[in-house]
Scaffold this active site. Sequence first.
Site, PDB file in Angstrom:
ATOM      1  N   CYS A 236      32.488  32.782  65.557  1.00  0.00           N
ATOM      2  CA  CYS A 236      32.786  33.904  64.668  1.00  0.00           C
ATOM      3  C   CYS A 236      31.646  34.906  64.850  1.00  0.00           C
ATOM      4  O   CYS A 236      30.872  34.786  65.802  1.00  0.00           O
ATOM      5  CB  CYS A 236      32.952  33.451  63.212  1.00  0.00           C
TER       6      CYS A 236
ATOM      7  N   THR B 260      28.737  35.432  63.312  1.00  0.00           N
ATOM      8  CA  THR B 260      27.408  34.806  63.303  1.00  0.00           C
ATOM      9  C   THR B 260      27.450  33.337  63.711  1.00  0.00           C
ATOM     10  O   THR B 260      26.420  32.761  64.020  1.00  0.00           O
ATOM     11  CB  THR B 260      26.777  34.865  61.898  1.00  0.00           C
TER      12      THR B 260
ATOM     13  N   ASP C 111      37.454  33.575  65.533  1.00  0.00           N
ATOM     14  CA  ASP C 111      38.013  34.705  64.806  1.00  0.00           C
ATOM     15  C   ASP C 111      37.675  35.969  65.587  1.00  0.00           C
ATOM     16  O   ASP C 111      37.190  35.903  66.719  1.00  0.00           O
ATOM     17  CB  ASP C 111      37.514  34.726  63.353  1.00  0.00           C
TER      18      ASP C 111
END
Length: 150
Positions: A65, A67, A8
């Site tokens: 992403c 984290t 993402d």
Amino acid sequence: MKIAFGCDHGGFVLKAEIIEYLKKNGHEVMDFGINDGHSVDYPDYSLPVAECVSAGQADFGIVACGTGIGISIAANKVPGVRCALLSDTFSAHATREHNNANMMALGGRTIGPGLAVDIVDVFLNTPFSGDERHQRRIDKITAIEKKYSK
């Protein structure tokens, strides 16, 4: 090896470095996006990578992403996927050797591209030990997965 990759917007910063490393080392990359930094929902990019790995269409999957947490949770919902969130090379080695992980997740806001490439390198180049105790534990994980998969 054939590697499926998806991220993402939070993992986008790692994407170019990792894919360049993979291609430079002779791996075929299946890129499931994203191709710019616009805000998207990580499950939409984790799912096709996890499905690809689960179906045997890729040897390994890498997702990223902000984290690495959300995208790894989503990946682990697909039967047959063992996705480890990694932030160091020791864990990358251990999850391949002990857990026979077939996917890894990285946090684009928690580690830099240099470390990410090192983690990918260790993950891809560490074989599963095949030790009976490790296989027994993986079999127990698979049994849990089967029990709750409908």
